[in-house]
Motif scaffolding. Structure first.
Motif, PDB file in Angstrom:
ATOM      1  N   GLN A  37      49.930  48.120  71.639  1.00  0.00           N
ATOM      2  CA  GLN A  37      48.357  48.296  72.370  1.00  0.00           C
ATOM      3  C   GLN A  37      47.486  48.289  71.061  1.00  0.00           C
ATOM      4  N   MET A  38      47.708  48.620  69.906  1.00  0.00           N
ATOM      5  CA  MET A  38      46.804  48.676  68.877  1.00  0.00           C
ATOM      6  C   MET A  38      46.649  47.206  68.354  1.00  0.00           C
ATOM      7  N   ASN A  39      48.051  46.609  68.375  1.00  0.00           N
ATOM      8  CA  ASN A  39      48.017  45.048  67.966  1.00  0.00           C
ATOM      9  C   ASN A  39      47.209  44.282  68.828  1.00  0.00           C
ATOM     10  N   LYS A  40      47.253  44.423  69.986  1.00  0.00           N
ATOM     11  CA  LYS A  40      46.691  43.822  71.175  1.00  0.00           C
ATOM     12  C   LYS A  40      45.194  43.713  70.935  1.00  0.00           C
ATOM     13  N   GLN A  41      44.694  45.084  70.596  1.00  0.00           N
ATOM     14  CA  GLN A  41      43.417  45.512  70.681  1.00  0.00           C
ATOM     15  C   GLN A  41      42.767  44.721  69.340  1.00  0.00           C
ATOM     16  N   LYS A  42      43.565  44.681  68.135  1.00  0.00           N
ATOM     17  CA  LYS A  42      43.037  44.049  66.897  1.00  0.00           C
ATOM     18  C   LYS A  42      42.998  42.624  66.901  1.00  0.00           C
ATOM     19  N   GLU A  43      43.847  41.962  67.694  1.00  0.00           N
ATOM     20  CA  GLU A  43      43.982  40.824  68.043  1.00  0.00           C
ATOM     21  C   GLU A  43      42.894  40.152  68.785  1.00  0.00           C
ATOM     22  N   GLU A  44      42.557  40.831  69.968  1.00  0.00           N
ATOM     23  CA  GLU A  44      41.374  40.649  70.589  1.00  0.00           C
ATOM     24  C   GLU A  44      39.988  40.736  69.784  1.00  0.00           C
ATOM     25  N   GLN A  45      39.889  41.914  69.019  1.00  0.00           N
ATOM     26  CA  GLN A  45      38.567  41.669  68.256  1.00  0.00           C
ATOM     27  C   GLN A  45      38.610  40.419  67.228  1.00  0.00           C
ATOM     28  N   ARG A  46      39.713  40.248  66.477  1.00  0.00           N
ATOM     29  CA  ARG A  46      39.894  38.856  65.626  1.00  0.00           C
ATOM     30  C   ARG A  46      39.355  37.948  66.184  1.00  0.00           C
ATOM     31  N   LEU A  47      39.829  37.600  67.516  1.00  0.00           N
ATOM     32  CA  LEU A  47      39.423  36.582  68.410  1.00  0.00           C
ATOM     33  C   LEU A  47      37.835  36.373  68.728  1.00  0.00           C
ATOM     34  N   GLN A  48      37.401  37.769  69.039  1.00  0.00           N
ATOM     35  CA  GLN A  48      35.900  37.973  69.415  1.00  0.00           C
ATOM     36  C   GLN A  48      35.135  37.565  68.279  1.00  0.00           C
ATOM     37  N   THR A  49      35.635  38.163  67.118  1.00  0.00           N
ATOM     38  CA  THR A  49      34.776  37.742  65.994  1.00  0.00           C
ATOM     39  C   THR A  49      34.854  36.330  65.629  1.00  0.00           C
ATOM     40  N   GLU A  50      35.922  35.699  65.592  1.00  0.00           N
ATOM     41  CA  GLU A  50      36.053  34.197  65.440  1.00  0.00           C
ATOM     42  C   GLU A  50      35.185  33.504  66.309  1.00  0.00           C
ATOM     43  N   GLN A  51      35.095  33.817  67.636  1.00  0.00           N
ATOM     44  CA  GLN A  51      34.335  33.295  68.628  1.00  0.00           C
ATOM     45  C   GLN A  51      32.656  33.179  68.347  1.00  0.00           C
ATOM     46  N   GLN A  52      32.512  34.614  68.024  1.00  0.00           N
ATOM     47  CA  GLN A  52      31.043  34.711  67.481  1.00  0.00           C
ATOM     48  C   GLN A  52      30.447  33.889  66.456  1.00  0.00           C
ATOM     49  N   GLU A  53      31.521  33.990  65.395  1.00  0.00           N
ATOM     50  CA  GLU A  53      31.100  32.897  64.300  1.00  0.00           C
ATOM     51  C   GLU A  53      30.880  31.786  64.796  1.00  0.00           C
ATOM     52  N   GLN A  54      31.892  31.013  65.380  1.00  0.00           N
ATOM     53  CA  GLN A  54      31.689  29.866  65.915  1.00  0.00           C
ATOM     54  C   GLN A  54      30.413  29.536  66.474  1.00  0.00           C
ATOM     55  N   GLN A  55      30.102  30.548  67.579  1.00  0.00           N
ATOM     56  CA  GLN A  55      28.835  30.382  68.257  1.00  0.00           C
ATOM     57  C   GLN A  55      27.524  30.444  67.438  1.00  0.00           C
ATOM     58  N   VAL A  56      27.536  31.132  66.307  1.00  0.00           N
ATOM     59  CA  VAL A  56      26.434  31.120  65.170  1.00  0.00           C
ATOM     60  C   VAL A  56      26.570  29.758  64.648  1.00  0.00           C
ATOM     61  N   GLU A  57      27.649  29.415  64.222  1.00  0.00           N
ATOM     62  CA  GLU A  57      27.414  28.034  63.701  1.00  0.00           C
ATOM     63  C   GLU A  57      26.901  26.958  64.413  1.00  0.00           C
ATOM     64  N   GLU A  58      27.387  26.951  65.722  1.00  0.00           N
ATOM     65  CA  GLU A  58      26.742  26.062  66.797  1.00  0.00           C
ATOM     66  C   GLU A  58      25.444  26.167  66.730  1.00  0.00           C
ATOM     67  N   MET A  59      24.774  27.225  66.864  1.00  0.00           N
ATOM     68  CA  MET A  59      23.433  27.691  66.945  1.00  0.00           C
ATOM     69  C   MET A  59      22.649  27.229  65.725  1.00  0.00           C
ATOM     70  N   ARG A  60      23.395  27.096  64.747  1.00  0.00           N
ATOM     71  CA  ARG A  60      22.601  26.819  63.370  1.00  0.00           C
ATOM     72  C   ARG A  60      22.496  25.256  63.279  1.00  0.00           C
ATOM     73  N   GLU A  61      23.575  24.533  63.887  1.00  0.00           N
ATOM     74  CA  GLU A  61      23.631  22.987  64.036  1.00  0.00           C
ATOM     75  C   GLU A  61      22.553  22.625  65.073  1.00  0.00           C
ATOM     76  N   GLU A  62      22.437  23.470  66.102  1.00  0.00           N
ATOM     77  CA  GLU A  62      21.219  22.934  67.090  1.00  0.00           C
ATOM     78  C   GLU A  62      19.986  23.211  66.632  1.00  0.00           C
ATOM     79  N   GLN A  63      19.713  24.335  65.741  1.00  0.00           N
ATOM     80  CA  GLN A  63      18.271  24.215  65.302  1.00  0.00           C
ATOM     81  C   GLN A  63      18.126  23.141  64.081  1.00  0.00           C
ATOM     82  N   LYS A  64      19.088  22.810  63.391  1.00  0.00           N
ATOM     83  CA  LYS A  64      18.884  21.793  62.490  1.00  0.00           C
ATOM     84  C   LYS A  64      18.458  20.432  63.281  1.00  0.00           C
ATOM     85  N   GLU A  65      19.205  20.165  64.483  1.00  0.00           N
ATOM     86  CA  GLU A  65      19.023  19.136  65.137  1.00  0.00           C
ATOM     87  C   GLU A  65      17.538  19.116  65.947  1.00  0.00           C
ATOM     88  N   GLN A  66      17.156  20.373  66.292  1.00  0.00           N
ATOM     89  CA  GLN A  66      15.899  20.658  67.000  1.00  0.00           C
ATOM     90  C   GLN A  66      14.530  20.320  66.042  1.00  0.00           C
TER      91      GLN A  66
END
Length: 131
Positions: free
Chosen positions: A81-110
């Motif tokens: 269970q702990m390993n599953k939670q850690k993996e979910e947190q890692r995936l969420q963090t990775e997804q958030q970082e990807q979204q932040v990067e996409e937002m930066r790219e959009e701002q540059k284009e705008q």
């Protein structure tokens, strides 16, 4: 011919007691081996009290082992269970970082650069003939 029959009979008379003695020895030896084998398998004979005490000890040991396995299963489930939670947190963090990067790219284009503003305040740039 009578002599050959007599020799065989004499030979048989001499060997028969020795063969019976050897056969008896082998029979005794095999009997002892079988008896020892049975005793090693069956073990010493216990009194009813000793048998009951042995069963009690066996049950106690069995309960201890079952408890140990149950604890092991619970601990394993917790770790999973702990390993599953850690993996979910890692995936969420990775997804958030990807979204932040996409937002930066959009701002540059705008932030399209207006050519008039881009050249404001800069020295005159010569652009080919007539310019």
């Amino acid at each position: 011919m009578a002599d050959s029959g007599n020799i065989i009979g004499q030979f048989r008379d001499e060997i028969e007691p020795e063969v019976k003695e050897v056969a008896q020895d082998v029979k005794d030896f095999v009997g002892e081996a079988i008896e020892q084998g049975v005793q090693s398998v069956v073990g010493a004979q216990f009194t009813p009290q000793q048998q009951q005490q042995k069963q009690f000890q066996d049950q106690k040991e069995l309960q201890r082992v079952r408890g140990w396995f149950k604890d092991l299963e619970q601990q394993t489930a917790q770790v999973r269970q702990m390993n599953k939670q850690k993996e979910e947190q890692r995936l969420q963090t990775e997804q958030q970082e990807q979204q932040v990067e996409e937002m930066r790219e959009e701002q540059k284009e705008q932030q399209a650069v207006n050519p008039a503003l881009a050249y404001a305040g800069k020295a005159e740039i010569k652009r080919g003939v007539g310019g």
